[in-house]
Design a protein around this motif. Structure first.
Motif, PDB file in Angstrom:
ATOM      1  N   PHE A 130       4.560  -2.703 -13.295  1.00 30.35           N
ATOM      2  CA  PHE A 130       3.308  -2.137 -12.781  1.00 30.35           C
ATOM      3  C   PHE A 130       2.740  -1.153 -13.798  1.00 30.35           C
ATOM      4  N   ASP A 131       1.456  -1.290 -14.063  1.00 26.07           N
ATOM      5  CA  ASP A 131       0.735  -0.393 -14.972  1.00 26.07           C
ATOM      6  C   ASP A 131      -0.720  -0.384 -14.515  1.00 26.07           C
ATOM      7  N   GLU A 132      -0.979   0.299 -13.408  1.00 27.64           N
ATOM      8  CA  GLU A 132      -2.251   0.157 -12.707  1.00 27.64           C
ATOM      9  C   GLU A 132      -3.106   1.419 -12.773  1.00 27.64           C
ATOM     10  N   HIS A 133      -4.367   1.246 -13.140  1.00 28.76           N
ATOM     11  CA  HIS A 133      -5.348   2.336 -13.077  1.00 28.76           C
ATOM     12  C   HIS A 133      -6.200   2.106 -11.842  1.00 28.76           C
ATOM     13  N   LEU A 134      -6.116   3.017 -10.886  1.00 27.83           N
ATOM     14  CA  LEU A 134      -6.811   2.884  -9.614  1.00 27.83           C
ATOM     15  C   LEU A 134      -7.915   3.931  -9.534  1.00 27.83           C
ATOM     16  N   GLU A 135      -9.132   3.481  -9.352  1.00 28.46           N
ATOM     17  CA  GLU A 135     -10.269   4.400  -9.326  1.00 28.46           C
ATOM     18  C   GLU A 135     -10.631   4.811  -7.905  1.00 28.46           C
ATOM     19  N   GLN A 136     -10.860   6.094  -7.734  1.00 26.97           N
ATOM     20  CA  GLN A 136     -11.358   6.680  -6.491  1.00 26.97           C
ATOM     21  C   GLN A 136     -10.525   6.272  -5.275  1.00 26.97           C
ATOM     22  N   VAL A 137      -9.241   6.556  -5.373  1.00 26.69           N
ATOM     23  CA  VAL A 137      -8.326   6.350  -4.250  1.00 26.69           C
ATOM     24  C   VAL A 137      -8.557   7.456  -3.221  1.00 26.69           C
ATOM     25  N   THR A 138      -8.671   7.084  -1.966  1.00 22.91           N
ATOM     26  CA  THR A 138      -8.888   8.069  -0.912  1.00 22.91           C
ATOM     27  C   THR A 138      -7.564   8.666  -0.451  1.00 22.91           C
ATOM     28  N   ILE A 139      -7.431   9.981  -0.590  1.00 21.99           N
ATOM     29  CA  ILE A 139      -6.288  10.701  -0.043  1.00 21.99           C
ATOM     30  C   ILE A 139      -6.786  11.481   1.168  1.00 21.99           C
ATOM     31  N   SER A 140      -6.108  11.331   2.293  1.00 24.02           N
ATOM     32  CA  SER A 140      -6.542  11.943   3.548  1.00 24.02           C
ATOM     33  C   SER A 140      -5.560  13.008   4.012  1.00 24.02           C
ATOM     34  N   ALA A 141      -6.087  14.064   4.574  1.00 22.20           N
ATOM     35  CA  ALA A 141      -5.276  15.111   5.194  1.00 22.20           C
ATOM     36  C   ALA A 141      -5.519  15.077   6.696  1.00 22.20           C
ATOM     37  N   VAL A 142      -4.430  14.949   7.454  1.00 22.77           N
ATOM     38  CA  VAL A 142      -4.498  14.894   8.916  1.00 22.77           C
ATOM     39  C   VAL A 142      -3.484  15.878   9.477  1.00 22.77           C
ATOM     40  N   GLU A 143      -3.871  16.645  10.495  1.00 26.47           N
ATOM     41  CA  GLU A 143      -2.936  17.578  11.133  1.00 26.47           C
ATOM     42  C   GLU A 143      -1.862  16.810  11.895  1.00 26.47           C
ATOM     43  N   ASP A 144      -0.599  17.302  11.806  1.00 24.32           N
ATOM     44  CA  ASP A 144       0.493  16.647  12.523  1.00 24.32           C
ATOM     45  C   ASP A 144       1.209  17.586  13.492  1.00 24.32           C
ATOM     46  N   GLY A 145       0.613  18.725  13.777  1.00 27.10           N
ATOM     47  CA  GLY A 145       1.225  19.672  14.704  1.00 27.10           C
ATOM     48  C   GLY A 145       1.992  20.781  14.017  1.00 27.10           C
ATOM     49  N   GLU A 146       2.576  20.490  12.852  1.00 28.02           N
ATOM     50  CA  GLU A 146       3.318  21.497  12.096  1.00 28.02           C
ATOM     51  C   GLU A 146       2.675  21.794  10.753  1.00 28.02           C
ATOM     52  N   GLY A 147       1.578  21.155  10.469  1.00 24.86           N
ATOM     53  CA  GLY A 147       0.910  21.307   9.180  1.00 24.86           C
ATOM     54  C   GLY A 147      -0.005  20.122   8.959  1.00 24.86           C
ATOM     55  N   PHE A 148       0.049  19.567   7.749  1.00 21.12           N
ATOM     56  CA  PHE A 148      -0.813  18.442   7.421  1.00 21.12           C
ATOM     57  C   PHE A 148      -0.003  17.319   6.783  1.00 21.12           C
ATOM     58  N   VAL A 149      -0.433  16.107   7.058  1.00 18.91           N
ATOM     59  CA  VAL A 149       0.097  14.915   6.397  1.00 18.91           C
ATOM     60  C   VAL A 149      -0.947  14.466   5.380  1.00 18.91           C
ATOM     61  N   TYR A 150      -0.521  14.305   4.123  1.00 19.59           N
ATOM     62  CA  TYR A 150      -1.421  13.871   3.051  1.00 19.59           C
ATOM     63  C   TYR A 150      -1.010  12.466   2.640  1.00 19.59           C
ATOM     64  N   SER A 151      -1.877  11.506   2.784  1.00 17.88           N
ATOM     65  CA  SER A 151      -1.477  10.126   2.549  1.00 17.88           C
ATOM     66  C   SER A 151      -2.607   9.301   1.958  1.00 17.88           C
ATOM     67  N   PHE A 152      -2.234   8.141   1.407  1.00 18.46           N
ATOM     68  CA  PHE A 152      -3.219   7.226   0.831  1.00 18.46           C
ATOM     69  C   PHE A 152      -2.780   5.789   1.058  1.00 18.46           C
ATOM     70  N   LEU A 153      -3.743   4.901   1.057  1.00 15.67           N
ATOM     71  CA  LEU A 153      -3.517   3.460   1.142  1.00 15.67           C
ATOM     72  C   LEU A 153      -4.566   2.789   0.273  1.00 15.67           C
ATOM     73  N   GLN A 154      -4.125   2.000  -0.711  1.00 16.98           N
ATOM     74  CA  GLN A 154      -5.055   1.414  -1.669  1.00 16.98           C
ATOM     75  C   GLN A 154      -4.713  -0.051  -1.913  1.00 16.98           C
ATOM     76  N   GLU A 155      -5.722  -0.894  -1.884  1.00 25.52           N
ATOM     77  CA  GLU A 155      -5.516  -2.304  -2.203  1.00 25.52           C
ATOM     78  C   GLU A 155      -5.347  -2.490  -3.711  1.00 25.52           C
ATOM     79  N   LEU A 156      -4.464  -3.407  -4.072  1.00 23.03           N
ATOM     80  CA  LEU A 156      -4.303  -3.850  -5.447  1.00 23.03           C
ATOM     81  C   LEU A 156      -4.804  -5.284  -5.534  1.00 23.03           C
ATOM     82  N   ASP A 157      -5.279  -5.675  -6.698  1.00 26.06           N
ATOM     83  CA  ASP A 157      -5.793  -7.035  -6.877  1.00 26.06           C
ATOM     84  C   ASP A 157      -4.708  -7.902  -7.516  1.00 26.06           C
TER      85      ASP A 157
END
Length: 235
Positions: A130-157
């Protein structure tokens, strides 16, 4: 062979609104109001886009992780985030859809408010798979009761991989079916306490042969590739 079967009879799909990176479709899911913010502007979650970046950016040039393939082979992995590629943040006010009286909701809708930033990301394994350059990946912050969860999901071609990964060859090694109609590949991950974990996985799908007028069925099968974790890297 593990296949999940889906009837082609129209169904109403109920899905959680999470990591949504498209304009709201009120007929399909959560109702959303998106508000653009500057990086240092506080959102209704009480954090800013800069706070989100501070939580996910590595201490050095990149997050160092260990990638473990489904066949137990391993390779060192780097995940680099380009802070200079971030232009601002977006606060998403999400709520469950309003019923029009025709649908009966059998499950609770999960529509959390979230803060998003989009950032360029480079993902590479030392073995060159794997050697992938991914442009403008969305990272989201969501409250989980004890703080925040920071996560991302990105499609690869699968048709335009930067490394040597060949999805068809990989599936042969897993004894997966080759008579598929569609295929997809994604990378997802989450950040916590300076560490990152995640996985790369795929999915294939198709339709079974059947006579005209019959109740045909489509199928889908997950294609596991591997998982990564910075916690497994020896200091």
């Amino acid at each position: 062979m593990r296949r999940a079967l889906f009837s082609l009879i129209p169904l109403t799909l109920l899905s959680a609104c999470f990591l949504v990176d498209e304009p709201a479709n009120e007929d399909a899911g959560c109702q959303e109001v998106r508000t653009e913010l500057s990086l240092d502007e506080l959102s209704d979650l009480g954090i800013s886009g800069q706070d989100l970046l501070d939580a996910v950016l590595p201490e050095g040039d990149a997050h160092q992780a260990l990638f473990t393939y489904e066949d137990d082979e391993q390779s060192a992995m780097t995940l680099a985030l380009d802070a200079d590629s971030v232009a601002g943040a977006v606060f998403v006010d999400a709520s469950p859809p309003e019923s029009d009286g025709r649908d009966v909701l059998l499950i609770d809708w999960y529509c959390p408010d979230r803060l998003e930033v989009q950032i360029d990301m480079d993902v590479a394994t030392e073995d060159g798979v794997f050697d992938e350059h991914l442009e403008q990946v969305t990272i989201s912050a969501v409250e989980d009761g004890e703080g925040f969860v920071y996560s991302f999901l990105q499609e690869l071609d699968p048709e335009a991989m930067g490394g040597s990964f060949d999805m068809d060859a990989w599936m042969l090694g897993l004894d997966s079916p080759t008579d598929y109609d569609t295929r997809s590949l994604t990378i997802d991950g989450s950040f916590s306490a300076g560490e990152v974990i995640g996985e790369i996985s795929g999915q294939i799908g198709g339709e079974d042969d059947c006579e005209a007028g019959a109740n045909c069925a489509s199928w889908a099968e997950l294609v596991p590739v591997g998982a990564f974790s910075s916690a497994e890297v020896e200091g």
